[in-house]
Design an enzyme around this catalytic site. Structure first.
Site, PDB file in Angstrom:
ATOM      1  N   GLY A  49       0.713  -1.253   0.151  1.00  0.00           N
ATOM      2  CA  GLY A  49      -0.132  -0.181   0.066  1.00  0.00           C
ATOM      3  C   GLY A  49       0.788   1.237   0.159  1.00  0.00           C
ATOM      4  O   GLY A  49       2.011   1.038   0.191  1.00  0.00           O
ATOM      5  N   GLN A  54       3.075   9.763   1.573  1.00  0.00           N
ATOM      6  CA  GLN A  54       4.141   9.276   1.415  1.00  0.00           C
ATOM      7  C   GLN A  54       5.021   9.369   0.416  1.00  0.00           C
ATOM      8  O   GLN A  54       6.185   9.037   0.057  1.00  0.00           O
ATOM      9  CB  GLN A  54       3.856   7.526   1.535  1.00  0.00           C
ATOM     10  CG  GLN A  54       3.373   7.090   2.795  1.00  0.00           C
ATOM     11  CD  GLN A  54       3.425   5.703   2.646  1.00  0.00           C
ATOM     12  OE1 GLN A  54       2.441   4.913   2.336  1.00  0.00           O
ATOM     13  NE2 GLN A  54       4.327   5.165   3.288  1.00  0.00           N
ATOM     14  N   CYS A  98       6.519  -0.282   6.816  1.00  0.00           N
ATOM     15  CA  CYS A  98       5.882   1.131   6.200  1.00  0.00           C
ATOM     16  C   CYS A  98       7.060   1.538   5.367  1.00  0.00           C
ATOM     17  O   CYS A  98       8.228   1.385   5.689  1.00  0.00           O
ATOM     18  CB  CYS A  98       5.617   2.038   7.175  1.00  0.00           C
ATOM     19  SG  CYS A  98       5.079   3.664   6.650  1.00  0.00           S
ATOM     20  N   LEU A  99       6.754   1.799   4.072  1.00  0.00           N
ATOM     21  CA  LEU A  99       7.583   2.270   3.151  1.00  0.00           C
ATOM     22  C   LEU A  99       8.352   3.623   3.584  1.00  0.00           C
ATOM     23  O   LEU A  99       9.523   4.048   3.270  1.00  0.00           O
ATOM     24  CB  LEU A  99       7.344   2.315   1.802  1.00  0.00           C
ATOM     25  CG  LEU A  99       6.597   1.128   1.130  1.00  0.00           C
ATOM     26  CD1 LEU A  99       6.279   1.465  -0.303  1.00  0.00           C
ATOM     27  CD2 LEU A  99       7.897   0.196   0.906  1.00  0.00           C
ATOM     28  N   HIS A 140      -4.166   0.910   7.537  1.00  0.00           N
ATOM     29  CA  HIS A 140      -2.650   1.602   7.568  1.00  0.00           C
ATOM     30  C   HIS A 140      -2.557   2.660   6.789  1.00  0.00           C
ATOM     31  O   HIS A 140      -2.070   3.612   7.003  1.00  0.00           O
ATOM     32  CB  HIS A 140      -1.633   0.362   7.315  1.00  0.00           C
ATOM     33  CG  HIS A 140      -0.227   0.913   7.336  1.00  0.00           C
ATOM     34  ND1 HIS A 140       0.579   0.506   8.104  1.00  0.00           N
ATOM     35  CD2 HIS A 140       0.441   1.671   6.408  1.00  0.00           C
ATOM     36  CE1 HIS A 140       1.897   1.023   7.578  1.00  0.00           C
ATOM     37  NE2 HIS A 140       1.643   1.739   6.853  1.00  0.00           N
ATOM     38  N   HIS A 144      -2.445   7.037   7.433  1.00  0.00           N
ATOM     39  CA  HIS A 144      -1.518   8.029   6.829  1.00  0.00           C
ATOM     40  C   HIS A 144      -2.105   9.389   6.346  1.00  0.00           C
ATOM     41  O   HIS A 144      -1.658  10.393   6.303  1.00  0.00           O
ATOM     42  CB  HIS A 144      -0.628   7.540   5.456  1.00  0.00           C
ATOM     43  CG  HIS A 144       0.261   6.664   5.745  1.00  0.00           C
ATOM     44  ND1 HIS A 144       1.470   7.035   6.388  1.00  0.00           N
ATOM     45  CD2 HIS A 144       0.777   5.287   5.528  1.00  0.00           C
ATOM     46  CE1 HIS A 144       2.433   6.067   6.437  1.00  0.00           C
ATOM     47  NE2 HIS A 144       2.085   4.809   5.934  1.00  0.00           N
TER      48      HIS A 144
HETATM   49 NI    NI Z   1       2.808   2.961   5.619  1.00  0.00          NI
END
Ligand code: NI
Length: 179
Positions: A49, A54, A98-99, A140, A144
């Site tokens: 995701g 992000q 998480c990236l 999640h 964000h």
């Molecule tokens: Ni994340």
């Protein structure tokens, strides 16, 4: 298409609430290109995701795929202005990464089933129920959009671990760590 730069924990864009997208903007080339770039970026980073903050864009857009199912993983879902609510009381703890927080994982309680409403990549209204891994990824990513990171949701920060130590000490065959 382009692969976008992923924002890292500590960047303020990850801690503010993102702004709703004007539905009239969804059909525009600019928005369509951005949504494609988000999908390409998620795949390039092998994520399940990705939310717009992000990639340094404070808009309420997310993309995800259900990597717990090989067939479903080919379909990437784009959600614009998503709203979620629990569908039932059941909660389950599961491992998340998480990236924007590379190399680290945590054990996070989430609702097992949720009701999802929003707009799709063409601006059409969507309403569906999601469960298990799919529900976890959506929760999640929606977090964000509200400036929330997964450790904010953890009951016990002692279950925060580097990925290598997760593999050594915590891994279970059925878990899907990448989000
Ligand atoms: Ni994340």
């Amino acid at each position: 298409m382009s692969i976008l730069k992923v924002s890292q924990m500590g960047h303020p864009v990850l801690r503010r609430a993102a702004d709703p997208v004007n539905p009239d903007a969804i059909p525009t080339d600019a928005f369509q290109r951005f949504a494609r770039d988000m999908r390409e970026t998620m795949v390039a980073y092998q994520g399940a995701g990705l939310a717009a903050p992000q990639v340094h864009v404070a808009n309420r857009v997310l993309v995800y795929r259900d990597t717990s199912d090989e067939e479903a993983a080919r379909d990437i879902v784009t959600l614009v202005n998503p709203e979620i609510e629990p569908a039932g009381e059941e909660m389950e703890a599961g491992w998340e990464g998480c990236l924007s927080i590379p190399g680290i994982m945590g054990l996070v309680p989430r609702h097992v089933r949720i009701l999802v409403r929003g707009l799709d990549r063409e601006g059409e209204e969507l309403e569906y129920e999601a469960a298990d891994f799919e529900a976890r990824v959506i929760q999640h990513e929606v977090d964000h959009l509200d400036g929330i990171l997964y450790m904010d949701r953890m009951d016990d920060l002692r279950a925060l671990t580097f990925r290598t130590e997760y593999e050594m000490f915590w891994a279970e065959a059925e878990e899907e760590p990448d989000e």
